[in-house]
Design a protein around this motif. Structure first.
Motif, PDB file in Angstrom:
ATOM      1  N   LYS A   1       0.843  -1.186   0.000  1.00  0.00           N
ATOM      2  CA  LYS A   1       0.000   0.000   0.000  1.00  0.00           C
ATOM      3  C   LYS A   1       0.885   1.246   0.000  1.00  0.00           C
ATOM      4  O   LYS A   1       1.906   1.296   0.693  1.00  0.00           O
ATOM      5  N   MET A   2       0.462   2.241  -0.777  1.00  0.00           N
ATOM      6  CA  MET A   2       1.256   3.464  -0.901  1.00  0.00           C
ATOM      7  C   MET A   2       0.639   4.595  -0.084  1.00  0.00           C
ATOM      8  O   MET A   2      -0.590   4.707   0.019  1.00  0.00           O
ATOM      9  N   TYR A   3       1.493   5.443   0.469  1.00  0.00           N
ATOM     10  CA  TYR A   3       1.065   6.565   1.292  1.00  0.00           C
ATOM     11  C   TYR A   3       1.823   7.828   0.877  1.00  0.00           C
ATOM     12  O   TYR A   3       2.885   7.772   0.256  1.00  0.00           O
ATOM     13  N   ALA A   4       1.259   8.953   1.260  1.00  0.00           N
ATOM     14  CA  ALA A   4       2.004  10.210   1.268  1.00  0.00           C
ATOM     15  C   ALA A   4       2.453  10.402   2.710  1.00  0.00           C
ATOM     16  O   ALA A   4       1.623  10.424   3.619  1.00  0.00           O
ATOM     17  N   VAL A   5       3.749  10.514   2.925  1.00  0.00           N
ATOM     18  CA  VAL A   5       4.271  10.544   4.288  1.00  0.00           C
ATOM     19  C   VAL A   5       4.971  11.873   4.556  1.00  0.00           C
ATOM     20  O   VAL A   5       5.910  12.257   3.867  1.00  0.00           O
ATOM     21  N   LYS A   6       4.476  12.538   5.564  1.00  0.00           N
ATOM     22  CA  LYS A   6       5.047  13.808   6.004  1.00  0.00           C
ATOM     23  C   LYS A   6       6.164  13.503   6.989  1.00  0.00           C
ATOM     24  O   LYS A   6       5.938  12.848   8.014  1.00  0.00           O
ATOM     25  N   VAL A   7       7.363  13.947   6.657  1.00  0.00           N
ATOM     26  CA  VAL A   7       8.539  13.633   7.467  1.00  0.00           C
ATOM     27  C   VAL A   7       9.041  14.908   8.145  1.00  0.00           C
ATOM     28  O   VAL A   7       9.440  15.864   7.480  1.00  0.00           O
ATOM     29  N   ILE A   8       9.011  14.913   9.491  1.00  0.00           N
ATOM     30  CA  ILE A   8       9.422  16.085  10.262  1.00  0.00           C
ATOM     31  C   ILE A   8      10.668  15.712  11.073  1.00  0.00           C
ATOM     32  O   ILE A   8      10.610  14.799  11.909  1.00  0.00           O
ATOM     33  N   PRO A   9      11.785  16.380  10.849  1.00  0.00           N
ATOM     34  CA  PRO A   9      13.002  16.076  11.623  1.00  0.00           C
ATOM     35  C   PRO A   9      12.796  16.341  13.115  1.00  0.00           C
ATOM     36  O   PRO A   9      12.120  17.297  13.499  1.00  0.00           O
TER      37      PRO A   9
END
Length: 678
Positions: free
Chosen positions: A100-108
């Motif tokens: 399954k594919m997602y849009a992933v928000k990556v916050i350091p």
């Protein structure tokens, strides 16, 4: 950017963040399309509102190819970068277990080292995970490791309305209604739950694979409070901020409605209503509610925008009142948009009542048929008798470009009689061959010459010759020469509708006369404020009638033309700012000989030698016509709908901008390709 991936207050503007914008489909049948005009910094969205977060911190540029949830052990493969800002990055990621594919928000983690920073992210997650609505980006899950926080969201593969706007610059009213209905649906859901979005903008409306809109990015969302407790922070995107927000009077649902009005204006007009080159001036315009309503907007659209962009919040329409406005109730809203509308003007069917009426009219006008057949109206001899008043009625002849089976046609008495199979005439057979030739596009015209000797091939060849000569002699230049301040009036197509799947191609000229080239080659024009009709048979014999004296046999056809005319009037915007006075009713308008659609442009050839090419992605237009002294004039209509007319000889001597030169070369190659295949 694909989904609601990072907090709006912590990112650059959508246009600055996203360079991966939709491109037109490749043209497999000809030269590459001209690029859209450069998007200069002056027309970009002003810098975002200053926030408390430290933008000087740098996001770590690299993310591991595989990320693993330390608690569940599930691993995710990093895909392409969808968007980035000063606060976070958004990646496409695939669950290696389920695919399954997602849009992933990556916050350091370095960005949430302070308690108030961590609280903001926590609040965003806790708020978003409670939301469940068809038109809100779905929240899936989140986790963190030593390096980053990962927020998994619904993947919207067609990116955002900002990307569509960037490629198209303006949308048609039916498209705007389509998107606004979905935005309002999601917004009503939020408001009913006591949530304010506070950052409604094109970049936060995401489009999934099925062209459905999702409202996302809840980094600035907040709970609705009483007037006394409302938040006074100035946050959001400058162009869409409401006056009460700038005046620190607090946020209410009316502030979201204001932003919605700005979104509507931007989609229809090509730029935000209060956009200026200076941020302080933009704020001043907002506080004074100072903006311009283009005259090419429909009256209903103008009224709705004016009713929403009201300085006093309580004077604005609420969401239910917006949906009840005549802009929605009296205008056509498509059930679905084609994916191609992300980069070009879609071909939309009229509303179902009109569609039913079209079908009813077609049955009564074309007659019943067992085989797919098209109609050729009264032949020349019969119509000549009609004009002289000798014959009371005549028979409309049905014909197909294929040999048809026996079918029924109306007899002169109105009764149905059986007819024998009809073989195509030589002219009809030639027309059929034209349709099947390899040049991509629809060719709905007879190859016989008009009374003035014009044929599509002759017009195309002549236009290609003069343009090619101009380009060959043209010196290098970086800008266009001065245009004519008062060019000689000429007629051009300001609106068009392709209904060739059933009837034909309709268009409006700049003097507001309407023409329809029917599929079988007849041409019908409504002129002089619809008081006069010019009719041309497939053998190019012309007839003129007063509307009140139109033969009975042509009245159903006139109704179809009027329906197309009404559709264009109610749903389409003018193609530019160049207009002309109504011509005398006795003067037949130029006849459309042929129209051709490529993947990137619409080409129209007229019997007076005029050539018009409309480019889909940026709505620019090139028009070549003859002046009264026989010389050629070239008009360029920019993406802002501003028109510039030059003597072709002047361009040949002085040169022109790369933008215009590229388009002229593309047009020449199209015409030469047409001539080769003709």
């Amino acid at each position: 950017m694909d989904t609601g991936c990072f907090s709006a207050a912590q990112r650059l503007s959508c246009h600055a963040m996203n360079s991966d914008l939709p491109k037109p489909c490749p043209d497999h049948h000809g030269p590459p399309p001209p690029p859209p005009p450069p998007h200069t910094p002056s027309s970009a969205v002003p810098p975002p509102v200053k926030t408390n977060r430290n933008r000087s911190e740098q996001i770590k540029p690299e993310l591991a190819p595989v990320v693993t949830d330390p608690k569940t052990g599930r691993s995710y493969s990093k895909g392409k970068l969808l968007g980035k800002g000063g606060f976070a990055r958004c990646y496409e990621m695939t669950d290696l277990t389920s695919n399954k594919m997602y849009a992933v928000k990556v916050i350091p983690q370095s960005r949430v080292s302070k308690p108030h920073q961590r609280d903001k992210i926590t609040n965003e997650i806790e708020l978003h995970k409670t939301l469940s609505h068809k038109h809100v980006v779905k929240f899936s899950h989140h986790f963190e490791d030593h390096e980053n926080i990962y927020i998994f969201l619904e993947l919207c593969s067609r990116k955002s309305l900002a990307h569509i706007w960037k490629a198209r610059h303006t949308l048609t009213e039916p498209e705007v209604r389509y998107y606004l209905r979905q935005i309002i649906s999601g917004l009503k859901y939020l408001h009913n739950r006591g949530i304010l979005h506070r950052d409604l903008k094109l970049g936060n409306f995401f489009i999934n694979e099925n062209m459905e809109l999702r409202l996302g990015d809840f980094g600035l969302a907040a709970k609705l409070e009483t007037v006394e407790l409302r938040k006074k922070t100035i946050c959001g995107t400058p162009n869409y901020l409401a006056p009460e927000v700038l005046n620190r009077q607090g946020h209410g649902t009316e502030s979201d409605v204001w932003s919605l009005g700005c979104v509507m204006y931007t989609l229809m007009c090509g730029n935000p209503p209060f956009e200026t080159l200076d941020l302080k001036e933009t704020y001043k315009c907002i506080k004074e509610v100072r903006y311009n309503l283009p005259s090419n907007l429909s009256p209903a659209a103008q009224k709705l925008i004016s009713s929403v962009l009201q300085k006093v919040p309580s004077n604005r329409l609420n969401l239910d009142q917006i949906l009840a406005h005549e802009f929605f109730t009296k205008g056509f809203t498509p059930d679905k948009l084609p994916p191609s509308s992300c980069v070009m003007v879609p071909e939309l069917h009229p509303p179902s009542p009109a569609k039913k009426f079209f079908t009813k009219m077609a049955k009564s006008f074309f007659g019943k048929k067992k085989a797919k057949a098209e109609k050729i109206p009264c032949d020349e001899k019969e119509l000549s008798k009609l004009v002289s008043g000798i014959v009371k009625c005549s028979v409309s002849r049905q014909i197909s470009y294929k040999t048809v089976e026996a079918h029924e046609v109306p007899s002169p008495t109105g009764q149905l009689v059986s007819s024998v199979p009809l073989e195509p005439t030589p002219a009809e057979e030639e027309s059929r061959k034209s349709v099947s030739r390899s040049f991509k596009g629809t060719m709905a015209s007879s190859t016989e010459p008009c009374e003035d000797g014009s044929t599509p091939a002759a017009v195309a060849e002549s236009a290609a010759k003069v343009l090619n000569a101009c380009l060959a002699a043209m010196p290098a230049a970086t800008r266009n020469p001065p245009c004519l301040s008062r060019p000689e009036p000429f007629l051009w197509v300001t609106k068009w509708v392709d209904y060739s799947n059933k009837y034909g191609f309709g268009y409006q000229l700049s003097n507001h006369s309407i023409g329809v080239l029917f599929n079988e080659g007849t041409h019908f024009s409504l002129c002089d404020q619809r008081k006069t009709i010019h009719y041309c048979l497939t053998n190019n014999k012309h007839f003129s009638f007063q509307t009140s004296a139109l033969p009975e046999q042509l009245r159903s056809q006139k109704q179809i033309v009027e329906l197309m005319a009404n559709y264009m009037e109610q749903n389409l915007m003018e193609g530019g700012d160049l207009h002309c006075e109504d011509q005398a009713s006795s003067t037949p308008p130029p006849l459309l000989l042929q129209w051709v659609k490529t993947d990137h442009a619409l080409v129209m050839l007229f019997n007076n030698g005029t050539l018009q090419v409309n480019f889909y992605t940026d709505h620019t237009k090139v028009i070549l016509c003859k002046s009264s002294d026989g010389s050629h004039l070239l008009t360029y209509i920019s993406r802002e709908r501003a028109s510039y007319t030059y003597p072709l000889a002047m361009l040949s001597e002085a040169g022109c901008s790369a933008e215009l030169r590229h388009r002229l070369r593309y047009v020449v190659q199209l015409l030469q390709h047409h001539h080769t295949d003709a």
